[in-house]
Write an enzyme that holds these catalytic residues in place. Structure first.
Site, short mmCIF file in Angstrom:
data_model
loop_
_atom_site.label_atom_id
_atom_site.label_comp_id
_atom_site.label_asym_id
_atom_site.label_seq_id
_atom_site.Cartn_x
_atom_site.Cartn_y
_atom_site.Cartn_z
CE LYS A 117 -0.40 42.73 17.86
NZ LYS A 117 -1.81 42.69 18.21
CE1 TYR A 135 1.47 45.81 18.61
CE2 TYR A 135 2.74 45.37 16.62
CZ TYR A 135 1.54 45.70 17.23
OH TYR A 135 0.42 45.90 16.47
N1 LIG Z 1 -2.79 50.47 15.05
C1 LIG Z 1 -2.03 50.00 14.07
O1 LIG Z 1 -1.46 50.74 13.24
C2 LIG Z 1 -1.90 48.49 13.91
C3 LIG Z 1 -1.08 47.98 12.89
C4 LIG Z 1 -1.02 46.60 12.71
C5 LIG Z 1 -1.72 45.75 13.53
N2 LIG Z 1 -2.48 46.26 14.54
C6 LIG Z 1 -3.23 45.31 15.38
O2 LIG Z 1 -4.54 45.22 14.85
C7 LIG Z 1 -5.45 44.90 15.91
C8 LIG Z 1 -6.62 45.87 15.88
O3 LIG Z 1 -6.13 47.17 16.07
P1 LIG Z 1 -7.13 48.38 16.30
O4 LIG Z 1 -6.27 49.61 16.31
O5 LIG Z 1 -8.25 48.27 15.33
O6 LIG Z 1 -7.67 48.04 17.75
P2 LIG Z 1 -8.15 49.07 18.90
O7 LIG Z 1 -8.91 50.20 18.30
O8 LIG Z 1 -6.99 49.38 19.75
O9 LIG Z 1 -9.20 48.16 19.70
C9 LIG Z 1 -8.77 47.25 20.65
C10 LIG Z 1 -9.94 46.33 21.08
O10 LIG Z 1 -9.47 45.50 22.12
C11 LIG Z 1 -10.31 45.66 23.25
N3 LIG Z 1 -9.53 45.62 24.49
C12 LIG Z 1 -8.48 46.40 24.81
N4 LIG Z 1 -8.07 46.11 26.07
C13 LIG Z 1 -8.89 45.13 26.53
C14 LIG Z 1 -8.99 44.41 27.75
N5 LIG Z 1 -8.15 44.64 28.77
N6 LIG Z 1 -9.95 43.47 27.89
C15 LIG Z 1 -10.81 43.23 26.87
N7 LIG Z 1 -10.77 43.88 25.68
C16 LIG Z 1 -9.82 44.82 25.52
C17 LIG Z 1 -10.94 47.02 23.10
O11 LIG Z 1 -12.14 47.05 23.86
P3 LIG Z 1 -12.64 48.42 24.60
O12 LIG Z 1 -13.27 49.25 23.52
O13 LIG Z 1 -13.60 47.92 25.61
O14 LIG Z 1 -11.42 49.08 25.17
C18 LIG Z 1 -11.15 47.08 21.59
O15 LIG Z 1 -12.33 46.40 21.22
C19 LIG Z 1 -4.65 44.95 17.20
O16 LIG Z 1 -4.31 43.65 17.57
C20 LIG Z 1 -3.41 45.74 16.82
O17 LIG Z 1 -2.30 45.37 17.61
C21 LIG Z 1 -2.60 47.61 14.73
#
Ligand SMILES: NC(=O)c1ccc[n+]([C@@H]2O[C@H](COP(=O)([O-])OP(=O)(O)OC[C@H]3O[C@@H](n4cnc5c(N)ncnc54)[C@H](OP(=O)(O)O)[C@@H]3O)[C@@H](O)[C@H]2O)c1
Length: 232
Positions: free
Chosen positions: A140, A136
């Site tokens: 990133k 992961y």
């Molecule tokens: N969750 C945490 O605690 C955390 C912490 C630090 C950093 N992050 C990072 O921050 C970023 C945003 O996180 P989040 O939790 O806000 O994101 P999220 O809710 O998981 O949303 C993911 C987005 O990516 C799109 N996506 C997923 N699979 C796809 C595919 N195969 N093709 C095209 N689009 C796709 C989704 O579209 P659909 O709606 O169409 O599925 C959605 O718009 C991510 O990169 C994550 O790794 C997360």
């Protein structure tokens, strides 16, 4: 501070810039889009995603949507992803993760650069490191490095810790982590987590600023401070 932000917003607005948002259906993307609409600093907002989104509120009526088949545009079908034997279920998962979190993001950045886009803002993750042995964090870090190599006039990397959000989609492990970290965040707001609104506010506020370096990295605390300064 609120006065300064307002002046910066007014100045930015006059430049008549447009932006695009990748992942507006996601948790951060959804809040980021709300923030962009509320602060109204761009003359045009385009959402790029794999499906068309439906919005009831009138505030969204001028938002443009482009639906993209990322699989079709899959360049190098994932430099790293395609090197994995995807018949193995674990590798299949890894390959999917690399494609979405590295290849689709990089491809989008490449197209944006080719189309004349000057700034790219990437939500990465705390601990991102292309030399990490954790997939992961490695992915990133790798996407950060590959986008930096494209040479945008400005490249801002945000590295939030665990996002505090009432996620629409059910992810039990994340839910549990959030419950624990949510309590902990009262004591130390930036040690291990960050409210998603702070990330969205920070991304918009930071866009108004002019950093000295072409590439900047905002760690969790800096994101929190900037997001808090944006008020409301
Ligand atoms: N969750 C945490 O605690 C955390 C912490 C630090 C950093 N992050 C990072 O921050 C970023 C945003 O996180 P989040 O939790 O806000 O994101 P999220 O809710 O998981 O949303 C993911 C987005 O990516 C799109 N996506 C997923 N699979 C796809 C595919 N195969 N093709 C095209 N689009 C796709 C989704 O579209 P659909 O709606 O169409 O599925 C959605 O718009 C991510 O990169 C994550 O790794 C997360």
């Amino acid at each position: 501070m609120a006065e300064d932000v307002k002046t910066l917003e007014d100045n930015f607005r006059q430049q008549n810039k447009s932006c695009f948002v990748l992942g507006a259906s996601g948790e951060t993307g959804r809040v980021l889009l709300q923030e962009l609409l509320e602060r109204n600093i761009f003359s045009k907002i385009t959402l790029i995603g794999r499906r068309r989104l439906t919005f009831e509120d009138k505030a969204y009526e001028n938002v443009v949507q482009e639906v993209v088949d990322f699989e079709k545009d899959d360049h190098a079908a994932a430099k790293a992803g395609s090197e994995l034997n995807t018949e193995n279920p674990i590798n299949h998962f890894k390959g999917g993760f690399i494609r979405v979190d590295h290849d689709y993001v990089l491809k989008s950045a490449e197209l944006a650069k080719a189309g004349g886009c000057t700034q790219f803002h990437l939500e990465s993750s705390k601990g991102a490191d292309k030399t990490s042995s954790f997939l992961y964090l490695k992915v990133k870090g790798q996407v950060e490095a590959d986008i930096e190599a494209l040479g945008f006039d400005r490249f801002s990397i945000y590295r939030p810790a665990v996002l505090l959000v009432d996620r629409q989609e059910s992810r039990p492990a994340e839910w549990l982590a959030r419950k624990v970290l949510g309590g902990f965040s009262f004591v130390s707001p930036t040690a291990m987590s960050i409210p998603i609104q702070a990330v969205a506010k920070a991304m918009v506020s930071n866009t108004l600023l002019q950093p000295e370096q072409k590439t900047e990295i905002l760690e969790n605390k800096a994101i929190y401070t900037l997001g808090k300064g944006a008020g409301k």
